[in-house]
Design a protein around this motif. Structure first.
Motif, PDB file in Angstrom:
ATOM      1  N   LEU A   1       2.661  -3.848  11.190  1.00 18.91           N
ATOM      2  CA  LEU A   1       2.609  -2.381  11.201  1.00 18.91           C
ATOM      3  C   LEU A   1       3.424  -1.785  10.046  1.00 18.91           C
ATOM      4  CD1 LEU A   1       1.947   0.303  12.791  1.00 18.91           C
ATOM      5  CD2 LEU A   1       4.111  -0.057  13.989  1.00 18.91           C
ATOM      6  N   LEU A   2       4.702  -2.196   9.960  1.00 21.79           N
ATOM      7  CA  LEU A   2       5.614  -1.552   9.009  1.00 21.79           C
ATOM      8  C   LEU A   2       5.193  -1.757   7.562  1.00 21.79           C
ATOM      9  CD1 LEU A   2       9.149  -2.161  10.560  1.00 21.79           C
ATOM     10  CD2 LEU A   2       7.581  -0.265  10.869  1.00 21.79           C
ATOM     11  N   SER A   3       4.579  -2.916   7.274  1.00 23.19           N
ATOM     12  CA  SER A   3       4.221  -3.207   5.883  1.00 23.19           C
ATOM     13  C   SER A   3       3.085  -2.312   5.385  1.00 23.19           C
ATOM     14  CB  SER A   3       3.822  -4.674   5.755  1.00 23.19           C
ATOM     15  OG  SER A   3       2.750  -4.951   6.640  1.00 23.19           O
ATOM     16  N   THR A   4       2.392  -1.629   6.311  1.00 21.77           N
ATOM     17  CA  THR A   4       1.276  -0.783   5.854  1.00 21.77           C
ATOM     18  C   THR A   4       1.789   0.412   5.046  1.00 21.77           C
ATOM     19  OG1 THR A   4       1.297   0.534   7.877  1.00 21.77           O
ATOM     20  CG2 THR A   4      -0.180  -1.384   7.834  1.00 21.77           C
ATOM     21  N   GLY A   5       2.999   0.871   5.332  1.00 17.31           N
ATOM     22  CA  GLY A   5       3.535   2.052   4.634  1.00 17.31           C
ATOM     23  C   GLY A   5       3.544   1.846   3.131  1.00 17.31           C
ATOM     24  N   GLU A   6       4.081   0.724   2.698  1.00 24.50           N
ATOM     25  CA  GLU A   6       4.186   0.436   1.262  1.00 24.50           C
ATOM     26  C   GLU A   6       2.801   0.252   0.637  1.00 24.50           C
ATOM     27  OE1 GLU A   6       6.597  -0.163   3.285  1.00 24.50           O
ATOM     28  OE2 GLU A   6       8.356   0.416   2.103  1.00 24.50           O
ATOM     29  N   GLN A   7       1.848  -0.241   1.449  1.00 21.02           N
ATOM     30  CA  GLN A   7       0.509  -0.480   0.882  1.00 21.02           C
ATOM     31  C   GLN A   7      -0.229   0.815   0.570  1.00 21.02           C
ATOM     32  OE1 GLN A   7       0.277  -4.711   3.023  1.00 21.02           O
ATOM     33  NE2 GLN A   7      -1.664  -3.658   2.901  1.00 21.02           N
ATOM     34  N   ILE A   8       0.100   1.868   1.317  1.00 14.76           N
ATOM     35  CA  ILE A   8      -0.467   3.188   0.976  1.00 14.76           C
ATOM     36  C   ILE A   8       0.047   3.594  -0.412  1.00 14.76           C
ATOM     37  CG2 ILE A   8      -0.450   5.640   1.573  1.00 14.76           C
ATOM     38  CD1 ILE A   8      -0.149   4.767   4.541  1.00 14.76           C
ATOM     39  N   THR A   9       1.354   3.457  -0.611  1.00 21.50           N
ATOM     40  CA  THR A   9       1.941   3.950  -1.870  1.00 21.50           C
ATOM     41  C   THR A   9       1.428   3.171  -3.079  1.00 21.50           C
ATOM     42  OG1 THR A   9       3.941   4.112  -0.508  1.00 21.50           O
ATOM     43  CG2 THR A   9       4.125   4.844  -2.775  1.00 21.50           C
ATOM     44  N   ILE A  10       1.332   1.830  -2.948  1.00 20.54           N
ATOM     45  CA  ILE A  10       0.898   1.072  -4.149  1.00 20.54           C
ATOM     46  C   ILE A  10      -0.521   1.463  -4.564  1.00 20.54           C
ATOM     47  CG2 ILE A  10       2.433  -0.937  -4.029  1.00 20.54           C
ATOM     48  CD1 ILE A  10       0.110  -2.508  -2.699  1.00 20.54           C
ATOM     49  N   SER A  11      -1.383   1.657  -3.573  1.00 22.94           N
ATOM     50  CA  SER A  11      -2.770   2.002  -3.922  1.00 22.94           C
ATOM     51  C   SER A  11      -2.800   3.336  -4.672  1.00 22.94           C
ATOM     52  CB  SER A  11      -3.642   2.146  -2.674  1.00 22.94           C
ATOM     53  OG  SER A  11      -3.208   1.289  -1.662  1.00 22.94           O
ATOM     54  N   LEU A  12      -2.089   4.331  -4.098  1.00 15.74           N
ATOM     55  CA  LEU A  12      -2.121   5.671  -4.700  1.00 15.74           C
ATOM     56  C   LEU A  12      -1.480   5.671  -6.090  1.00 15.74           C
ATOM     57  CD1 LEU A  12      -1.272   7.777  -1.520  1.00 15.74           C
ATOM     58  CD2 LEU A  12      -3.497   7.575  -2.645  1.00 15.74           C
ATOM     59  N   LEU A  13      -0.349   4.936  -6.234  1.00 22.62           N
ATOM     60  CA  LEU A  13       0.320   4.958  -7.539  1.00 22.62           C
ATOM     61  C   LEU A  13      -0.532   4.253  -8.607  1.00 22.62           C
ATOM     62  CD1 LEU A  13       2.726   5.727  -9.279  1.00 22.62           C
ATOM     63  CD2 LEU A  13       3.917   3.666  -8.516  1.00 22.62           C
ATOM     64  N   ALA A  14      -1.169   3.150  -8.240  1.00 22.74           N
ATOM     65  CA  ALA A  14      -2.023   2.470  -9.229  1.00 22.74           C
ATOM     66  C   ALA A  14      -3.187   3.383  -9.635  1.00 22.74           C
ATOM     67  CB  ALA A  14      -2.538   1.148  -8.662  1.00 22.74           C
ATOM     68  N   MET A  15      -3.700   4.168  -8.665  1.00 19.06           N
ATOM     69  CA  MET A  15      -4.771   5.129  -9.011  1.00 19.06           C
ATOM     70  C   MET A  15      -4.241   6.211  -9.948  1.00 19.06           C
ATOM     71  SD  MET A  15      -6.689   5.905  -5.448  1.00 19.06           S
ATOM     72  CE  MET A  15      -7.062   4.609  -4.303  1.00 19.06           C
ATOM     73  N   ALA A  16      -2.991   6.653  -9.696  1.00 15.44           N
ATOM     74  CA  ALA A  16      -2.402   7.704 -10.543  1.00 15.44           C
ATOM     75  C   ALA A  16      -2.283   7.204 -11.990  1.00 15.44           C
ATOM     76  CB  ALA A  16      -1.035   8.116  -9.995  1.00 15.44           C
ATOM     77  N   PHE A  17      -1.819   5.961 -12.159  1.00 14.36           N
ATOM     78  CA  PHE A  17      -1.713   5.405 -13.523  1.00 14.36           C
ATOM     79  C   PHE A  17      -3.081   5.389 -14.195  1.00 14.36           C
ATOM     80  CE2 PHE A  17       2.342   3.222 -12.198  1.00 14.36           C
ATOM     81  CZ  PHE A  17       3.127   3.817 -13.164  1.00 14.36           C
ATOM     82  N   GLN A  18      -4.081   4.961 -13.429  1.00 13.42           N
ATOM     83  CA  GLN A  18      -5.413   4.845 -14.026  1.00 13.42           C
ATOM     84  C   GLN A  18      -5.976   6.218 -14.385  1.00 13.42           C
ATOM     85  OE1 GLN A  18      -7.835   1.539 -12.265  1.00 13.42           O
ATOM     86  NE2 GLN A  18      -6.045   1.297 -10.985  1.00 13.42           N
ATOM     87  N   LYS A  19      -5.647   7.205 -13.555  1.00 16.95           N
ATOM     88  CA  LYS A  19      -6.072   8.586 -13.854  1.00 16.95           C
ATOM     89  C   LYS A  19      -5.484   9.030 -15.198  1.00 16.95           C
ATOM     90  CE  LYS A  19      -7.463  12.848 -12.791  1.00 16.95           C
ATOM     91  NZ  LYS A  19      -6.603  13.916 -12.390  1.00 16.95           N
ATOM     92  N   LEU A  20      -4.258   8.538 -15.486  1.00 15.79           N
ATOM     93  CA  LEU A  20      -3.592   8.918 -16.734  1.00 15.79           C
ATOM     94  C   LEU A  20      -4.014   8.010 -17.892  1.00 15.79           C
ATOM     95  CD1 LEU A  20      -0.008   9.572 -15.272  1.00 15.79           C
ATOM     96  CD2 LEU A  20      -1.685  11.291 -15.981  1.00 15.79           C
TER      97      LEU A  20
END
Ligand code: ADP
Ligand code: ASP
Ligand code: MG
Length: 410
Positions: A71-90
């Motif tokens: 359960l707890l490890s899902t929190g970090e997995q949300i952030t990595i996905s979004l941050l990698a998308m943000a880099f790609q957007k840039l």
């Protein structure tokens, strides 16, 4: 060219706007030839929210540690996905990796995992392709292929371990304060920022409750010799460097910092028969159950009844487990009973030069006495002194002790 590991904590990535701001900052600071690994925590209070959800189903969700980690490890997995998308957007190629994919191998201690090995082959491969590699903090994989989390604040440890495994030039810990202070700046308004602090002193402050760095992360830094730069996500200021030896002499006082920890509970096993092997019986069972015991006091023997009281402290999250074990052992020993108190806190002073300065303890006790605060238990190490007090007094206690050691030189 530099290889840099940057870690951003929960408040730094609390919203998608903040995640975009992190991506922009990383790219602003990145020279074209630099290789960047970014380790992130769960967004804002996500980890607390996940724990609260589990508690809705079970008062002690840590009784299911494997599922708790799932359960707890899902929190970090949300952030990595979004941050990698943000880099790609840039326009910056980027890839999100879980702890397992980044080669972070941990032991089997679910919810309190320790990193055993870092094998960052995949990270190196992705860096060589010119990508910014975004890694989920706080998680590793054990020999059974299960996710294991690394204890609260564990993303710090993921970042420093990766920096060590990759032989990075520096590990930067971005957080919501601009460095390590002489006390928690949210509790002591006059706390002073340090330019530098040694691994040893930082480890002791962290161990005693300064949550700005997880203790294991400081041990990792020491082990690999990676300098750690603690700094603010929200400003450009230099922060505090944690390293082997300080070059800057910041002050004369032997006390470097004051720490406090409210995540403490006290257990007393009363009326225990005073005979050899008693302490072993209690503490070996707690250790088998993976409960860390901190302060321990054995009372003076009651001559008439030949009994003693055994008192010790554990982390609050371990209290249900520790209480059940103590009650069972108490029954077996025919002890008088078990009392628990979860409204206690520990306040501590830390300084490497403390050894050979007995006056420091007296000054600390004096500051608490003057503030009318009762000391329940005292413990010392070579570089620290800790007192257990009632939790309601913690803010007053930390301020009184900090004033006593730091005001006079202001
Ligand atoms: P993050 O989510 O970025 O990991 P944490 O909340 O874990 O942030 O750690 C940062 C907090 O640590 C600060 O907001 C501060 O209240 C607390 N803290 C405790 N002791 C200290 C200290 N000595 N120096 C700086 N911050 C401290
Ligand atoms: N998200 C985890 C926690 O809140 C790990 C971390 O933030 O370092 O403890
Ligand atoms: Mg933290």
């Amino acid at each position: 060219m530099a290889l840099i590991v940057k870690k951003f904590g929960g408040s730094s990535v609390a919203t998608t706007e903040k995640i975009m701001a992190v991506a922009e900052r990383v790219l602003r600071e990145k020279k074209p030839e630099d290789k960047m690994v970014v380790v992130v925590s769960a967004m804002g209070d996500t980890t607390d929210d996940l724990i609260a959800m589990a508690k809705e189903l079970n008062a002690d969700p840590y009784a299911f540690p494997r599922e708790m980690d799932m359960l707890l490890s899902t929190g970090e997995q949300i952030t990595i996905s979004l941050l990698a998308m943000a880099f790609q957007k840039l326009g910056q190629p980027s890839v999100a990796l879980t702890g397992a994919q980044a080669g972070i191998e941990a032991n089997h201690s679910y919810t309190k995992g320790r990193i055993l090995n870092v094998k960052p082959e995949r990270v190196k491969k992705e860096l060589a392709l010119g990508k910014v590699v975004v890694v989920a903090g706080f998680q590793g994989v054990n020999g059974s292929g299960d996710i294991v989390t690394l204890g609260r604040g564990g993303s710090d440890t993921s970042a420093v371990a990766l920096a060590g495994g990759l032989q990075a030039d520096v590990c930067e810990i971005f957080t919501d304060v601009d460095g390590v202070y002489s006390a928690d700046p949210r509790v002591v308004a006059s706390a002073k920022k340090m330019q530098e602090i040694t691994y040893n002193e930082m480890l002791e402050l962290a161990r005693l409750g300064a949550v700005v760095m997880q203790p294991r992360s400081v041990e990792m830094g020491m082990h690999y010799g990676v300098p750690i730069h603690v700094r603010s996500t929200f400003s450009q200021n230099d922060g505090t460097i944690i390293k082997e030896v300080c070059d800057v002499e910041e002050k004369e006082s032997v006390v470097r910092g004051v720490a406090h920890d409210s995540n403490v509970a006290k257990i007393a096993v009363l009326g225990v028969p005073d005979q050899p092997g008693i302490a072993y019986s209690i503490f070996s069972e707690l250790s088998k159950a993976n409960v860390d015991v901190d302060m321990i006091v054995q009372s003076v023997r009651n001559e008439e009844k030949n009994i003693i009281d055994m008192l010790f402290t554990v982390a609050k999250s371990d209290l249900p487990k520790a209480k059940a074990i103590s009650e069972e052992i108490g029954r077996q020993m025919k002890a008088g009973g078990v009392q628990v108190d979860d409204s206690v806190a520990k306040v501590s002073v830390v300084g490497a030069g403390m050894l050979g300065h007995p006056g420091i303890a007296a000054e600390m006790f004096g500051a608490l006495g003057k503030a009318g605060i009762n000391i329940e238990v005292i413990s010392t190490s070579e570089i620290s002194i800790s007192c257990l007090i009632q939790a309601e007094h913690v803010k007053t206690a930390v301020n009184a002790i900090h004033d006593c050691f730091f005001k006079k030189e202001a």
